[in-house]
Every structure is written in structure tokens, then in C-alpha cells.
Design an enzyme around this catalytic site. Sequence first.
Site, mmCIF file in Angstrom:
data_model
loop_
_atom_site.group_PDB
_atom_site.id
_atom_site.type_symbol
_atom_site.label_atom_id
_atom_site.label_comp_id
_atom_site.label_asym_id
_atom_site.label_seq_id
_atom_site.Cartn_x
_atom_site.Cartn_y
_atom_site.Cartn_z
ATOM 1 N N TYR A 18 -79.831 -33.208 4.594
ATOM 2 C CA TYR A 18 -79.920 -32.727 5.966
ATOM 3 C C TYR A 18 -81.109 -33.346 6.668
ATOM 4 C CZ TYR A 18 -82.402 -29.197 3.181
ATOM 5 O OH TYR A 18 -83.191 -28.564 2.263
ATOM 6 N N LYS A 67 -84.856 -34.157 5.927
ATOM 7 C CA LYS A 67 -85.601 -32.922 5.694
ATOM 8 C C LYS A 67 -85.413 -32.377 4.283
ATOM 9 C CE LYS A 67 -87.661 -32.322 9.531
ATOM 10 N NZ LYS A 67 -89.108 -32.230 9.585
ATOM 11 N N HIS A 81 -72.234 -13.960 -4.936
ATOM 12 C CA HIS A 81 -72.674 -12.861 -4.078
ATOM 13 C C HIS A 81 -72.058 -13.047 -2.698
ATOM 14 C CE1 HIS A 81 -75.622 -11.262 -6.879
ATOM 15 N NE2 HIS A 81 -75.924 -12.527 -7.179
ATOM 16 N N CYS A 140 -75.390 -6.334 -3.606
ATOM 17 C CA CYS A 140 -75.450 -5.492 -4.802
ATOM 18 C C CYS A 140 -76.854 -4.962 -5.051
ATOM 19 C CB CYS A 140 -74.972 -6.304 -6.010
ATOM 20 S SG CYS A 140 -75.853 -7.872 -6.159
ATOM 21 N N LEU A 189 -27.166 -8.724 17.046
ATOM 22 C CA LEU A 189 -27.759 -10.059 16.927
ATOM 23 C C LEU A 189 -27.130 -10.846 15.798
ATOM 24 C CD1 LEU A 189 -31.516 -9.076 17.220
ATOM 25 C CD2 LEU A 189 -30.197 -10.388 18.883
ATOM 26 N N GLY A 214 -26.643 -9.676 8.257
ATOM 27 C CA GLY A 214 -27.363 -10.304 7.149
ATOM 28 C C GLY A 214 -27.087 -9.615 5.839
ATOM 29 N N GLN A 215 -27.940 -9.902 4.886
ATOM 30 C CA GLN A 215 -27.821 -9.369 3.537
ATOM 31 C C GLN A 215 -27.786 -7.837 3.534
ATOM 32 O OE1 GLN A 215 -27.399 -11.192 0.812
ATOM 33 N NE2 GLN A 215 -27.364 -9.344 -0.461
ATOM 34 N N VAL A 219 -25.941 -5.046 9.589
ATOM 35 C CA VAL A 219 -26.030 -5.446 10.995
ATOM 36 C C VAL A 219 -27.475 -5.424 11.502
ATOM 37 C CG1 VAL A 219 -25.258 -4.835 13.315
ATOM 38 C CG2 VAL A 219 -23.752 -4.490 11.364
ATOM 39 N N ASP A 269 -38.478 -16.294 -0.478
ATOM 40 C CA ASP A 269 -37.219 -16.783 0.089
ATOM 41 C C ASP A 269 -37.483 -17.527 1.389
ATOM 42 O OD1 ASP A 269 -34.539 -17.259 0.397
ATOM 43 O OD2 ASP A 269 -33.988 -15.189 0.899
#
Length: 638
Positions: free
Chosen positions: A39, A53, A122, A134, A388, A391-392, A395, A501
Site C-alpha cells: 500500500y 507505506k 473473527h 468474542c 395462467l 403445472g405439477q 391450476v 429444478d
Amino acid sequence: MPDSILEEIFIKRSQQKKKTSPLNFKERLFVLTHDKISYYDYDAEKGKRKSLKGYVDTEKIKCVEIVLPEDSAPPDRLYPFQIIYDEGPLYVFAKSDQIRKHWINELKNVVQSNKDLMQKYHPCFWEDGIWKCCQQEMKQAMGCRVLETKNGGFFKRGSKNRDSRKPLPPTPEEEKPPRPLPPQPPMLTPGFSVGMTVVAEYEYVPMTPHDLELRKDEEYTLLEINDPNWFKASDKYGNEGYIPSNYIAQALNGLEKYDWYCKNINRSQAENLLKTENKDGGFLVRDSGRFTGKYTVSVFTKAGGETVGSCRHYNICVTAEGQFYLAEKHNFSSIPELINYHQHNAAGLVSRLKYIVSNRAQSAPCTAGLGYGSWEIDPHQLTFIRELGNGQFGVVKYGKWQGRHDVAIKMVKEGSMSEDDFIEEAKFMMKLCHKNLVQLYGVCTKQRPIYIVTEYLANGCLLNYLRDVLQHPSSILLLEMCKDVSEGMSYLEDNQYIHRDLAARNCLVDSNGTIKVTDFGLSRYVLDDEYTSSVGSKFPVRWSPPEVLLYCKFSSKSDIWAFGVLMWEVYTLGRMPYDRWNNTEIVEKITAGHRLYRPQLANDKVYSIMNSCWHERPDERPTFNDLVMTIKDLLFNM
Ligand code: ADP
Ligand code: MG
């Protein structure tokens, strides 16, 4: 310097080598090479490096990890990280979470084969002779928290994903007892602290009596941040209540509250935005480069009767006294004042700044649930409007909650789901809240069929969108879609949540074209052997890696594989992967090393991202964190 890997200006905390030495914070230019992190003092005016530095030999580094910010940290110290080496911790503060992640990733990469990497760290600062987390008083005291991520390599995760509780057939790797889980602060919201003043980015109308109304651009004080999605806050009149944490921002550079400030866009994206608006004098302000802390004003002009129009870019300059100016020497003490002036005076610009162009989401984001603490929804408050799809679980309908909020309602066909398990899990799923995940709002479980109520996305399923709606999409658009999915998935990964999935059919598209991932974790509750057994006809074989096909070993890395296939679906505009083969053939070919071909629309860089997801060995695949970064870099350079 030829071998510099990264360079960045950070704030560095003094190292307090003695208990009593004062704490100070200085801006330094950090340079990372393979051997050293050095740095320097630097000249902000000329952007030049000055004297060295200090430095740390990279081979001495034992741990690189984030640190929780101090209570009421000032805006420039919100993203600290620690580099632990034999002399103790070196604390560095990045300007953004993204820069911090990038540096931590690179550093971990450089130190991955170091000896004596730490297993524990830590999470809070060492300050005035004590570890704040801690209360241990020895600087060398062993860390109090098990590292989430190994020090070596990129954020590698063990097999400790949240839902690996279902017994799986043992594999050689899994026979080892897993390391104990660290105490989990899962969805911590970094950057916020109690007592902090925040600004509302959106209006929020209370949904429950515990909530507090938000008015855009007004200030609020945070009182409690225990629930990452709902903070308790007070307004300036002293009213208290819960507010959605994704509706507020802490002003970092002070520009966030201005609609003209477009965060995270590059020159060509700015030009696209301005051209789309196509208004003479349309303008925005953006970051000049990725990590520079400088700003550019981009203006669209049709001056001189141009019909197509063009863009000009002006860097905002700073005088030695810290005054801001644009094309001519009209100096202002802040950027908003400068913009305000040029909204009224061209003063050297091609045009006055007439019209704000914004990349901000116009509509407010979803909240984690319909009000604080509510997850059981009263079905009488739902109106059903239209179907809409199917699906599995049966509705799915579009409707309204309380007559004004759009929702999608899955009506779960009896016998299709292990309902009790799902209802238990739903409480956790509700807490998952991200702009690229379809939000679960709640459930109606007091009647049969039960309902699952979620965010509604007007453009429906991504697969149909790719196949039927998109016409001649640009490669930027396709990659943006992949970026959306990777960000949603990265959030799941950070919360140790496995999707199981992931595929284009399980993503939805909102009215702005944003992609959101849906149905995460749901497959565990499906009651249908054809779907759940890896030899069943509905099992997502085409999206599954070898370890899932052979041992049913699901992990975030199997999600990564599926993500690669999803990218392939995006770039083929919705083709079926391996369309010439049946499931049995796919298992044979995949385990023998065969992979999907490069889609015509995907260039080599895009294809190499997909391919990286299809490494046979799970730990050689990237993380979603890595993918987000790679995709953003690619987009940035397009
Ligand atoms: P399942 O996951 O139960 O198989 P899906 O989620 O695939 O069912 O829903 C079936 C169809 O309903 C989808 O293909 C999509 O077109 C539509 N759909 C589902 N959820 C939403 C939603 N939240 N917004 C808009 N459309 C949706
Ligand atoms: Mg689905």
C-alpha cells in the site's frame, strides 16, 4: 508494474500494534501482486502513486474474509475486510460490496495453497485490545466462527447446504462427518445499523397495522434490524413501525436519491438508454469507470437537425479545492448543484440538460410477505381473475389481494404435495427476498385445496417467452437475462438454498423483461415418483450433472450445472437440450463426457461460461458469485 493483479484505493485502518496506539483511517493505494499486497501514499489530484507505506507477503496470509461494519460506521467504511497474517489483522475498507467481493476472491485465489490457512476467524474487529465479537483479549486468539468459505480457492462450499437433510445415498465424499455449521446469520443486511438514517426509495402503503408508511425521498431512523426483510423504523413525526428493508437506501455518495444517477452502467448501456428515450437533451449521470469514484454526464442531442441523434459524454471534473465543474469553469460545491445549474444553462455543453433518463425500476419491488409478520393469507381477501396455466401441482391463477395487489395463486391439487412439510418450509421461503426471485407472499392452509400465493409476473414463463415472444434479440439482452438468473441464484447460494429444478420453465418474466427464478426447493414436496425419482419420466435429466444422475447428490454445484443448461436454452431461444436423445441415452453420454454444442447466438466467451458449469467435478465448477462477476464483466465490455 507488470505483475499487478489488482489496484484500488481503499481506506486502511491503522494496525494498533500496541494496545494504546490510536486508531486512524487513511486512504491508500493498494496493489496486489502474486507475492505481495502493498500500500502506497498517493496523489489524488494526479492519480499517481507516491511512497510505499507497507506491505504483506502473500505467503504469510492465513485468512481473507469480510468483517461486520462498525456500529454507525460512516458511509465510506461500510465494506470492511480483513487480511490476517502473522502480525495480526490488516483492516481495509472498500467503496462497495462488489469491489470487496472481487478483492476477497482474488486474494483467496492467490493464497489458496498457503500453509496454515485458518479454519476459524473473527467476524468483528480487533479494537483497543479486544476482539469485539468474542471479547477475547489475545490478538492471536483463535477465531470464534467457522469460516463459511474455505480460505483457498473461490468460495468453495462444503456439503452443508440447508436442505441436504433428506437422506441421500452415500458417496465417498459424504462419508466424512460434515464440519459443524457456523452460527448462521443467514440473510444479514450489511451496511445498515440501528440508529442510522435512511432514505425511502419508494412509497410503501402499510399492509398490516404493524407497518409504517414510507414516503419517497423522506428520511427515517432505523430502530431494529433483527429481521433482514423488515426493519423497525421511525419517521420524523415519531411514528414507529416495520418497513420493507428493500425500499430504503443509505445514501453512500449522496447521489442515489437522484433519478438522473444511473448506478452500474457503462458508456454503451448509457447510449442505449438515451437512444431508446430519443429525446433531445435527455441526460443521465453515471460512474466514469468501474471503481474510479468519478462521474460522467451523458447527453443525447439532436442538435443541428440530426434525425437519429447522438450522445456526448462529459466528465465531471474536480478542482484542487474540491469544487465540481463540467465543460466550462462554473464551479459548484456538489454534483446535484452542478446538474441543477446545467438543467437551466448549456454553458458549454451541446445542450442544456432538459430531460432526465433513468434506469431505475419505476415500480416498487416486492416485499417479503404482505406486511410484517404475515404469512397465512385470508382467502377471502383474494379475487380470482383468470387462469395462467397448469403445472405439477394443478391450476395457477392470476388475481388480486385486497383488490389492489397483483398475485399469482397456485391451487395445490390434493395428493400432489406433501403439504405439512411444505407449510413448515414456507415460513423460511418467505424470508427469501431478492429482485430476481419470484416472491412467496404467503399461503392459505386453512382450507383444501391449499393455496400458494406469490408475486405475479405479467410476461409468464421464460421458456415460452424465448420461443414465442423474443424476435432477433441482441446478445446484450440474452446475457442480461442470464445475469438476472445468476443474481437470483447467487442469493440462494449465499443462503445455502438449493433450487434442484433450475431450468427456463422455472423462470418467469416481468413486465419490464426482468427474469426471476421460481419454484426453488419445491421439488422436495412433489408427490409423484415420475418427477422425484432420477429414473422417472418427469425427472429433469437434461438439466442434471453426473453426480445427480448417478448418486442423487444435489448441491449448489448441481444448480450451477443446470444454470449452464439454462444459458444454453436462452441462447438457442428455447430449444430442448439434447433433443435427439432420450433420458437413458443422455445419462450414458453425459457420464461419458459429452456436452451440449455451442449455440449459434453464443460467442466463444459466452460458451466458455456455459462450459465452465459443466465440469465433471463439482468443485471445479464456478460458484454463482463467480458467475455474476464474470457475466457483469462481459456485459460491461460489450
Ligand atoms: P408448477 O410449478 O406447479 O408445475 P408452474 O409454476 O409451472 O406450475 O405454473 C404453470 C404456468 O402458470 C407457468 O408455466 C406460467 O405460465 C404460469 N405461472 C405460474 N406462476 C406464475 C406467476 N407467478 N406469474 C405469472 N404466471 C405464472
Ligand atoms: Mg414450475
